[in-house]
Scaffold this motif. Sequence first.
Motif, PDB file in Angstrom:
ATOM      1  N   ILE A 265      43.194  30.690  37.405  1.00  0.00           N
ATOM      2  CA  ILE A 265      41.857  31.171  37.741  1.00  0.00           C
ATOM      3  C   ILE A 265      41.323  32.147  36.694  1.00  0.00           C
ATOM      4  CG2 ILE A 265      42.050  30.814  40.217  1.00  0.00           C
ATOM      5  CD1 ILE A 265      42.700  33.750  40.542  1.00  0.00           C
ATOM      6  N   PHE A 266      42.213  32.818  35.978  1.00  0.00           N
ATOM      7  CA  PHE A 266      41.794  33.732  34.928  1.00  0.00           C
ATOM      8  C   PHE A 266      42.120  33.092  33.581  1.00  0.00           C
ATOM      9  CE2 PHE A 266      42.828  36.642  38.504  1.00  0.00           C
ATOM     10  CZ  PHE A 266      41.525  37.037  38.769  1.00  0.00           C
ATOM     11  N   ILE A 267      41.057  32.696  32.872  1.00  0.00           N
ATOM     12  CA  ILE A 267      41.240  32.012  31.593  1.00  0.00           C
ATOM     13  C   ILE A 267      40.628  32.845  30.468  1.00  0.00           C
ATOM     14  CG2 ILE A 267      41.471  29.675  32.495  1.00  0.00           C
ATOM     15  CD1 ILE A 267      38.506  29.272  32.039  1.00  0.00           C
ATOM     16  N   GLY A 268      41.208  32.682  29.294  1.00  0.00           N
ATOM     17  CA  GLY A 268      40.749  33.420  28.124  1.00  0.00           C
ATOM     18  C   GLY A 268      39.677  32.674  27.355  1.00  0.00           C
ATOM     19  N   ALA A 269      39.399  33.155  26.150  1.00  0.00           N
ATOM     20  CA  ALA A 269      38.339  32.587  25.311  1.00  0.00           C
ATOM     21  C   ALA A 269      38.626  31.149  24.897  1.00  0.00           C
ATOM     22  CB  ALA A 269      38.147  33.456  24.068  1.00  0.00           C
ATOM     23  N   ARG A 270      39.891  30.775  24.806  1.00  0.00           N
ATOM     24  CA  ARG A 270      40.266  29.410  24.397  1.00  0.00           C
ATOM     25  C   ARG A 270      40.448  28.477  25.587  1.00  0.00           C
ATOM     26  NH1 ARG A 270      44.022  32.410  20.827  1.00  0.00           N
ATOM     27  NH2 ARG A 270      42.947  32.626  18.844  1.00  0.00           N
TER      28      ARG A 270
ATOM     29  N   THR B 142      36.029  40.307  38.075  1.00  0.00           N
ATOM     30  CA  THR B 142      36.895  39.706  39.092  1.00  0.00           C
ATOM     31  C   THR B 142      38.358  40.021  38.796  1.00  0.00           C
ATOM     32  OG1 THR B 142      35.285  37.937  39.417  1.00  0.00           O
ATOM     33  CG2 THR B 142      37.497  37.557  40.274  1.00  0.00           C
ATOM     34  N   PHE B 143      38.751  39.997  37.533  1.00  0.00           N
ATOM     35  CA  PHE B 143      40.129  40.305  37.160  1.00  0.00           C
ATOM     36  C   PHE B 143      40.470  41.761  37.492  1.00  0.00           C
ATOM     37  CE2 PHE B 143      43.443  41.530  34.070  1.00  0.00           C
ATOM     38  CZ  PHE B 143      44.433  40.672  34.485  1.00  0.00           C
ATOM     39  N   LEU B 144      39.575  42.680  37.149  1.00  0.00           N
ATOM     40  CA  LEU B 144      39.801  44.096  37.453  1.00  0.00           C
ATOM     41  C   LEU B 144      39.860  44.324  38.959  1.00  0.00           C
ATOM     42  CD1 LEU B 144      37.371  45.611  34.802  1.00  0.00           C
ATOM     43  CD2 LEU B 144      39.868  45.643  34.711  1.00  0.00           C
ATOM     44  N   LEU B 145      38.982  43.654  39.688  1.00  0.00           N
ATOM     45  CA  LEU B 145      38.974  43.747  41.145  1.00  0.00           C
ATOM     46  C   LEU B 145      40.284  43.209  41.710  1.00  0.00           C
ATOM     47  CD1 LEU B 145      36.974  44.640  43.361  1.00  0.00           C
ATOM     48  CD2 LEU B 145      36.177  42.279  43.459  1.00  0.00           C
ATOM     49  N   PHE B 146      40.791  42.120  41.127  1.00  0.00           N
ATOM     50  CA  PHE B 146      42.056  41.529  41.561  1.00  0.00           C
ATOM     51  C   PHE B 146      43.203  42.520  41.371  1.00  0.00           C
ATOM     52  CE2 PHE B 146      45.857  38.967  41.283  1.00  0.00           C
ATOM     53  CZ  PHE B 146      45.685  38.019  42.282  1.00  0.00           C
ATOM     54  N   LEU B 147      43.264  43.134  40.190  1.00  0.00           N
ATOM     55  CA  LEU B 147      44.320  44.119  39.925  1.00  0.00           C
ATOM     56  C   LEU B 147      44.228  45.296  40.892  1.00  0.00           C
ATOM     57  CD1 LEU B 147      44.295  44.321  36.012  1.00  0.00           C
ATOM     58  CD2 LEU B 147      46.023  43.221  37.450  1.00  0.00           C
TER      59      LEU B 147
ATOM     60  N   ARG C  75      45.180  29.897  30.035  1.00  0.00           N
ATOM     61  CA  ARG C  75      45.567  31.011  30.913  1.00  0.00           C
ATOM     62  C   ARG C  75      45.474  32.332  30.162  1.00  0.00           C
ATOM     63  NH1 ARG C  75      48.212  30.911  35.602  1.00  0.00           N
ATOM     64  NH2 ARG C  75      48.903  28.761  35.293  1.00  0.00           N
ATOM     65  N   LEU C  76      44.911  33.337  30.816  1.00  0.00           N
ATOM     66  CA  LEU C  76      44.799  34.665  30.244  1.00  0.00           C
ATOM     67  C   LEU C  76      46.199  35.203  29.929  1.00  0.00           C
ATOM     68  CD1 LEU C  76      42.588  36.842  29.671  1.00  0.00           C
ATOM     69  CD2 LEU C  76      43.099  37.766  31.926  1.00  0.00           C
ATOM     70  N   THR C  77      46.349  35.815  28.773  1.00  0.00           N
ATOM     71  CA  THR C  77      47.642  36.369  28.368  1.00  0.00           C
ATOM     72  C   THR C  77      47.724  37.844  28.741  1.00  0.00           C
ATOM     73  OG1 THR C  77      46.816  37.037  26.200  1.00  0.00           O
ATOM     74  CG2 THR C  77      47.731  34.792  26.389  1.00  0.00           C
ATOM     75  N   ARG C  78      48.911  38.402  28.610  1.00  0.00           N
ATOM     76  CA  ARG C  78      49.109  39.839  28.848  1.00  0.00           C
ATOM     77  C   ARG C  78      48.241  40.653  27.889  1.00  0.00           C
ATOM     78  NH1 ARG C  78      52.918  43.134  31.011  1.00  0.00           N
ATOM     79  NH2 ARG C  78      54.211  41.389  31.644  1.00  0.00           N
ATOM     80  N   PHE C  79      48.167  40.207  26.637  1.00  0.00           N
ATOM     81  CA  PHE C  79      47.337  40.898  25.645  1.00  0.00           C
ATOM     82  C   PHE C  79      45.865  40.826  26.055  1.00  0.00           C
ATOM     83  CE2 PHE C  79      44.621  40.745  21.875  1.00  0.00           C
ATOM     84  CZ  PHE C  79      44.908  41.977  21.312  1.00  0.00           C
ATOM     85  N   GLY C  80      45.432  39.656  26.506  1.00  0.00           N
ATOM     86  CA  GLY C  80      44.048  39.493  26.950  1.00  0.00           C
ATOM     87  C   GLY C  80      43.730  40.380  28.136  1.00  0.00           C
TER      88      GLY C  80
ATOM     89  N   THR D 200      47.943  37.176  35.981  1.00  0.00           N
ATOM     90  CA  THR D 200      47.592  36.116  35.043  1.00  0.00           C
ATOM     91  C   THR D 200      48.245  34.786  35.432  1.00  0.00           C
ATOM     92  OG1 THR D 200      49.395  36.732  33.543  1.00  0.00           O
ATOM     93  CG2 THR D 200      47.221  37.698  33.112  1.00  0.00           C
ATOM     94  N   GLY D 201      49.282  34.842  36.233  1.00  0.00           N
ATOM     95  CA  GLY D 201      49.978  33.624  36.655  1.00  0.00           C
ATOM     96  C   GLY D 201      49.402  32.972  37.901  1.00  0.00           C
ATOM     97  N   VAL D 202      48.396  33.569  38.517  1.00  0.00           N
ATOM     98  CA  VAL D 202      47.828  33.005  39.744  1.00  0.00           C
ATOM     99  C   VAL D 202      47.016  31.749  39.434  1.00  0.00           C
ATOM    100  CG1 VAL D 202      46.179  33.416  41.622  1.00  0.00           C
ATOM    101  CG2 VAL D 202      47.773  35.195  40.961  1.00  0.00           C
ATOM    102  N   ASN D 203      47.279  30.715  40.218  1.00  0.00           N
ATOM    103  CA  ASN D 203      46.524  29.466  40.141  1.00  0.00           C
ATOM    104  C   ASN D 203      45.610  29.360  41.354  1.00  0.00           C
ATOM    105  OD1 ASN D 203      47.822  28.587  37.772  1.00  0.00           O
ATOM    106  ND2 ASN D 203      49.505  27.733  38.956  1.00  0.00           N
ATOM    107  N   ALA D 204      44.656  28.445  41.286  1.00  0.00           N
ATOM    108  CA  ALA D 204      43.711  28.264  42.395  1.00  0.00           C
ATOM    109  C   ALA D 204      44.442  27.887  43.684  1.00  0.00           C
ATOM    110  CB  ALA D 204      42.677  27.209  42.033  1.00  0.00           C
TER     111      ALA D 204
END
Length: 193
Positions: free
Chosen positions: A112-117, A41-46, A120-125, A57-61
């Motif tokens: 909407i895009f969250i990491g392992a913790r 979904t993230f790749l599709l979004f980009l 919010r997903l980071t730039r590195f993630g 990464t800053g998009v909220n629901a």
Amino acid sequence: MLTIPIKRAHIEVTHHLTKAEVDALIAAPNPRTSRGRRDRTFLLFLARTGARVSEATGVNANDLQLERSHPQVLLRGKGRRDRVIPIPQDLARALTALLAEHGIANHEPRPIFIGARQERLTRFGATHIVRRAAAQAVTIKPALAHKPISPHIFRHSLAMKLLQSGVDLLTIQAWLGHAQVATTHRYAAADVE
């Protein structure tokens, strides 16, 4: 001092991916796992929005409007330049499924895009997701091994797709959130090359 010539900087050619290469990257994550569905979904979004990494990464629901006949997303760009981008149906379906999987309502100000913790997903993630997909997709599209794959290449690829489809530079400028049309003009130069 006036006779000293201005140094000319070398301008890199804008790299972009073909539709088949973008599709291979999007298809790379495993759809049977939660992480794979998030990554896809993230790749599709980009690929479909041309968002910068920080915008994606800053998009909220509550930035999404998926119930409308023409779904759209609010992107918060550089220099406080917000813009609304249309979302194609395949992305709208993937976002709806991702929100449902994580139990996020459309009106909530949650990422909407969250990491392992579960943050919010980071730039590195985001970069890690793209590189992991590239490592998997290179078996299907070997040409990807020789291209500089990063989250930003999806932005370049969408801009080239729009340009080659006959979309004018001013519309592409507004879509990508460029402050000046000169920034957008490099896609036209890359297309000529």
